[in-house]
Design an enzyme around this catalytic site. Structure first.
Site, PDB file in Angstrom:
ATOM      1  N   TYR A 459       0.799  -1.231   0.000  1.00  0.00           N
ATOM      2  CA  TYR A 459       0.000   0.000   0.000  1.00  0.00           C
ATOM      3  C   TYR A 459       0.831   1.280   0.000  1.00  0.00           C
ATOM      4  CZ  TYR A 459      -4.176  -2.774   0.770  1.00  0.00           C
ATOM      5  OH  TYR A 459      -5.213  -3.664   0.608  1.00  0.00           O
ATOM      6  N   GLU A 495      -3.211  -6.915  -3.570  1.00  0.00           N
ATOM      7  CA  GLU A 495      -3.815  -5.776  -2.875  1.00  0.00           C
ATOM      8  C   GLU A 495      -2.979  -4.535  -3.109  1.00  0.00           C
ATOM      9  OE1 GLU A 495      -4.881  -6.165   1.267  1.00  0.00           O
ATOM     10  OE2 GLU A 495      -5.542  -8.243   1.005  1.00  0.00           O
TER      11      GLU A 495
HETATM   12  C1  GCB Z   1      -4.503  -5.663   4.013  1.00  0.00           C
HETATM   13  C2  GCB Z   1      -5.416  -6.776   4.345  1.00  0.00           C
HETATM   14  C3  GCB Z   1      -6.883  -6.429   4.139  1.00  0.00           C
HETATM   15  C4  GCB Z   1      -7.146  -5.005   4.633  1.00  0.00           C
HETATM   16  C5  GCB Z   1      -6.282  -4.053   3.834  1.00  0.00           C
HETATM   17  C6  GCB Z   1      -6.469  -2.605   4.285  1.00  0.00           C
HETATM   18  O1  GCB Z   1      -3.338  -5.836   3.804  1.00  0.00           O
HETATM   19  O2  GCB Z   1      -5.109  -7.965   3.655  1.00  0.00           O
HETATM   20  O3  GCB Z   1      -7.673  -7.346   4.826  1.00  0.00           O
HETATM   21  O4  GCB Z   1      -8.500  -4.659   4.519  1.00  0.00           O
HETATM   22  O5  GCB Z   1      -4.933  -4.390   3.996  1.00  0.00           O
HETATM   23  O6  GCB Z   1      -7.255  -1.898   3.703  1.00  0.00           O
HETATM   24  O7  GCB Z   1      -5.806  -2.210   5.256  1.00  0.00           O
END
Ligand code: GCB
Length: 600
Positions: A459, A495
């Site tokens: 992220y 993700e």
């Molecule tokens: C992640 C998780 C997921 C969360 C996401 C977040 O890494 O796998 O379950 O919802 O981040 O939005 O923080």
């Protein structure tokens, strides 16, 4: 355990509807034998979570036991002459079933179907009482875990005080989440079918193995495309194969399903059972930096998702299911991951028909390896993996198994644990790659090298580099480079994304705005497409979803590119373009997904 369908020999009665529920605040129902005579209940819809159906805080927040019950009427001719099963699509987390006060079965695990043969408990005189006790309490011995002691540190200390107390990022719903059906078979019936497919030139081969239950079966016939193959049974097993010339291979562009009709005969040619299984002929393998579908490289475009809806919670809703698949087609996605648990069988059947490539994930989300004794969690996890394989093995849409999402795989203890899980799965299935979803690739990840594909969550621009869109591309490129260097496996970004409050805008993209979310997604996608070891981009998340209560979340996780009621944010329009055939102008040399040259 075959999915229950109606055929010439099988009948299914859907028990979805209004049941009665008793919230067992003090957990005294077992002692007071509520399974024989439950107290007056309140109306509750099944399937659906119990949490959001009432104007009642206690029910909304309830972690514990709820008793469900209803009357059961069985057609007269089922009694005596048929096997009658009660089958629960799933109940979160632990469930026990009684019929007329007699214990029928118990099941642990919130996302798998289970069934019991109830013929012997049925009452010929009239109505029967069906009772299901559901308890959604998690602990350090369940899978997934919950209620962990934060002093264990690591994942157990994630978002301390999150309410309800789970250390992962979605609301801890409870209830009967998937349909309960009553179904009948003959006394001798087809208990299980396994199909495996192979392709050679333009022909496809369907190999099948069946297991028969009961006595007196003599012959099994399989009909595909008007051609019938006869199989003599060896004991309770029958196997064989059917070849389809000029076969249309299953893929997102042509999700062709061939109906295989299995018929079981007894003495004098009496039809004992019939079952129809839709079969997609396709192969999947990992080769170098690619995932090959039918021998051709495939690129995954799509989402991590959740089963999560207003009012219904984690319950199955068929209209929403159709809508979600329509939206995924609209946006030109070709794949999704069943983050972070196995989804309803109805979802998997739709994925087969609509041509979505599915990464089928276990419910072992965010396991803490600071817990000293993991043996019970491992046992539950192993059983779930067997059940998952058993349930989903025949779906062409399932192209890969995911054994876990973001567990503490930087800890030594995770290595033997996941080796056991991987070996179990490999023994069961030699036709699909296996993956694990990690987020600590550069920080001591210890398990990814055991798997065929690395699924990676990252992220930048959200949990790091706040507001620094210009820093994100280089960061992603570096993560991909070092992850590939470490593990040498194809990588799927499973993700990435950013929270956006629908309707919040800014001319210069700032965090929480739709513009910012779109920009983060755009720069990451552009960076990923420059890396030839990356074989997929799955945005987090398809839609906003409900979380536990904490200052880090505004009721929902807002990383959806659609709102919880499926209204598109700006990012959705961007993705529709990026994932279109036109989107190929950004270049990816994939046969399925995109047709053109990769941009250097
Ligand atoms: C992640 C998780 C997921 C969360 C996401 C977040 O890494 O796998 O379950 O919802 O981040 O939005 O923080």
């Amino acid at each position: 355990m075959l999915y229950p369908i109606d055929t010439a020999t099988r009948t299914r009665i859907d028990l979805s509807g209004i049941w009665q529920a008793v919230f067992d605040w003090e957990d005294k129902g077992l002692k007071e034998k509520w399974f024989e005579n439950p107290p007056a209940g309140r109306d509750i819809a099944v399937p659906a979570s119990w949490n959001d159906q009432f104007q009642d805080w206690a029910a909304h927040n309830h972690v514990g036991t709820v008793w469900y019950y209803r009357d059961l009427y069985v057609p007269e001719d089922w009694i005596g002459g048929k096997n009658v099963f009660v089958r629960v699509g799933s109940a979160m987390y632990h469930a026990t079933v009684w019929v007329n006060g007699k214990l029928m079965c118990e099941h642990e695990g919130g996302y798998m179907p289970f069934e019991c043969e109830v013929s012997s408990a049925l009452n010929r005189q009239g109505g029967n009482l069906l009772v299901v006790r559901v308890n959604n309490t998690l602990s350090d011995k369940t899978c997934p875990q919950g209620n962990l002691d934060p002093s264990l540190g690591g994942i157990a200390a994630w978002r301390v005080g999150n309410f309800p107390n789970v250390h992962y990022d979605f609301f801890h719903y409870g209830g009967i989440h998937r349909p309960v059906v009553l179904y009948s078979t003959g006394k001798t019936y087809i208990d299980d079918i396994t199909v495996k497919t192979a392709i050679k030139g333009a022909s496809g081969t369907i190999r099948f193995e069946t297991v028969v239950s009961g006595k007196g079966a003599e012959k099994l016939e399989v009909t595909v495309e008007g051609r019938t193959v006869e199989t003599a049974l060896r004991g309770q097993a029958g196997s064989g194969s059917v070849v389809i010339k000029n076969c249309v291979f299953w893929c997102p562009e042509t999700p062709r399903l061939y109906d295989a009709r299995f018929r079981l005969y007894g003495k004098g040619g009496k039809l004992l059972d019939e079952y129809t299984l839709p079969v997609g002929v396709r192969t999947v393998e990992v080769s170098g930096k690619s995932i090959l579908l039918n021998g051709k490289p495939v690129y995954l475009k799509g989402f991590g998702r959740h089963e999560d809806l207003h009012v219904i919670g984690k319950g199955l809703s068929l209209p929403w299911l159709v809508k979600d698949f329509s939206i995924m087609k609209w946006i030109n996605a070709n794949s999704f991951r069943t983050s972070h648990y196995p989804y309803a069988e109805e979802v998997m059947r739709m994925a087969d028909r609509w041509g979505f490539l599915v990464i089928d994930e276990s419910s072992a989300n965010s396991l803490s390896f600071a817990v000293k004794d993991m043996s019970r969690t491992l046992a539950v996890h192993r059983r779930e993996i067997r059940e998952l394989y058993q349930r989903d093995k025949n779906h062409p849409s399932v192209i890969m198994w995911s054994v876990s999402n973001e567990s503490e795989t930087n800890k030594e203890q995770s290595v033997p644990y996941f080796k056991t899980i991987r070996d179990d799965l490999r023994k069961l299935d030699d036709t699909r790659p296996i993956t694990i979803v990690v987020c600590v690739g550069q920080h001591g990840e210890k398990t990814a090298s055991m798997f065929d594909v690395v699924c990676y969550n990252q992220y930048p621009g959200w949990y790091s580099h706040y507001g620094r869109v210009e820093k994100v591309a280089a960061n992603v490129a570096e993560h991909v480079r070092s992850t590939y260097e470490l593990f040498g496996k194809p990588i799927i970004y499973t993700e990435f994304g950013a929270d956006a409050i629908s309707g919040m805008h800014a001319d210069i993209p700032e965090m929480w705005t739709e513009e910012y979310q779109k920009e983060i997604i755009r720069v990451i996608i552009e960076a990923l497409r420059k890396c030839d070891c990356v074989v997929g981009e799955q945005v987090w998340n398809f839609a906003d979803f409900k979380t536990g209560q904490h200052t880090h979340r505004i009721v929902y996780n807002h990383k959806g590119v659609f709102t919880r009621d499926r209204k598109p944010k700006m990012a959705a329009h961007y993705l529709r373009d990026a994932w279109s055939a036109e989107g190929a102008r950004w270049g990816i040399p994939f046969e399925y997904g995109f047709p053109q040259e990769r941009r250097q």
